[in-house]
Design a protein around this motif. Structure first.
Motif, PDB file in Angstrom:
ATOM      1  N   SER A  70       0.831  -1.194   0.000  1.00  0.00           N
ATOM      2  CA  SER A  70       0.000   0.000   0.000  1.00  0.00           C
ATOM      3  C   SER A  70       0.872   1.252   0.000  1.00  0.00           C
ATOM      4  N   LYS A  71       0.446   2.283  -0.726  1.00  0.00           N
ATOM      5  CA  LYS A  71       1.200   3.541  -0.790  1.00  0.00           C
ATOM      6  C   LYS A  71       1.348   4.178   0.590  1.00  0.00           C
ATOM      7  N   ASN A  72       0.371   3.958   1.453  1.00  0.00           N
ATOM      8  CA  ASN A  72       0.412   4.538   2.803  1.00  0.00           C
ATOM      9  C   ASN A  72       1.197   3.676   3.780  1.00  0.00           C
ATOM     10  N   ASP A  73       1.753   2.550   3.300  1.00  0.00           N
ATOM     11  CA  ASP A  73       2.525   1.632   4.122  1.00  0.00           C
ATOM     12  C   ASP A  73       1.779   1.243   5.399  1.00  0.00           C
ATOM     13  N   THR A  74       0.518   0.910   5.246  1.00  0.00           N
ATOM     14  CA  THR A  74      -0.320   0.560   6.391  1.00  0.00           C
ATOM     15  C   THR A  74      -0.311  -0.938   6.671  1.00  0.00           C
ATOM     16  N   GLY A  75       0.613  -1.645   6.073  1.00  0.00           N
ATOM     17  CA  GLY A  75       0.666  -3.088   6.268  1.00  0.00           C
ATOM     18  C   GLY A  75      -0.244  -3.850   5.326  1.00  0.00           C
ATOM     19  N   LYS A  76      -0.812  -3.158   4.344  1.00  0.00           N
ATOM     20  CA  LYS A  76      -1.662  -3.826   3.354  1.00  0.00           C
ATOM     21  C   LYS A  76      -0.834  -4.141   2.119  1.00  0.00           C
TER      22      LYS A  76
END
Length: 87
Positions: A70-76
């Motif tokens: 994920s671009k937000n590096d949310t662990g997805k």
């Protein structure tokens, strides 16, 4: 990058979706039997269509595994099977 082959029957052909001016995507679902259980596997086809194929046809796809975080590096994390060629 590794490439893989799968021979299976077409279960579903999605409509081509225009993502940008230069990029289109179509989803093709293949049906295969594994251990006496039906498996339905979605593949992504970019900038091409399967207009000469129909549901029920047996095809062989050459594909590669694609994945990204994920671009937000949310662990997805996201993964897809991207078709290289169809025979």
């Amino acid at each position: 990058m590794n490439r893989y082959l799968l021979t299976a029957k077409i279960h579903h052909i999605g409509n081509a979706e225009q993502i940008t001016d230069k990029l289109s995507k179509q989803v093709i679902v293949l049906k295969t039997e594994e251990n006496q259980r039906m498996e339905y596997i979605p593949f992504d086809l970019y900038n091409d269509t399967v207009s000469n194929r129909k549901v029920g046809d047996t095809i062989t796809v050459e594909f590669k595994l694609k994945g990204k975080q994920s671009k937000n590096d949310t662990g997805k994390y996201y993964g897809s099977l991207q078709i290289i060629s169809i025979t």
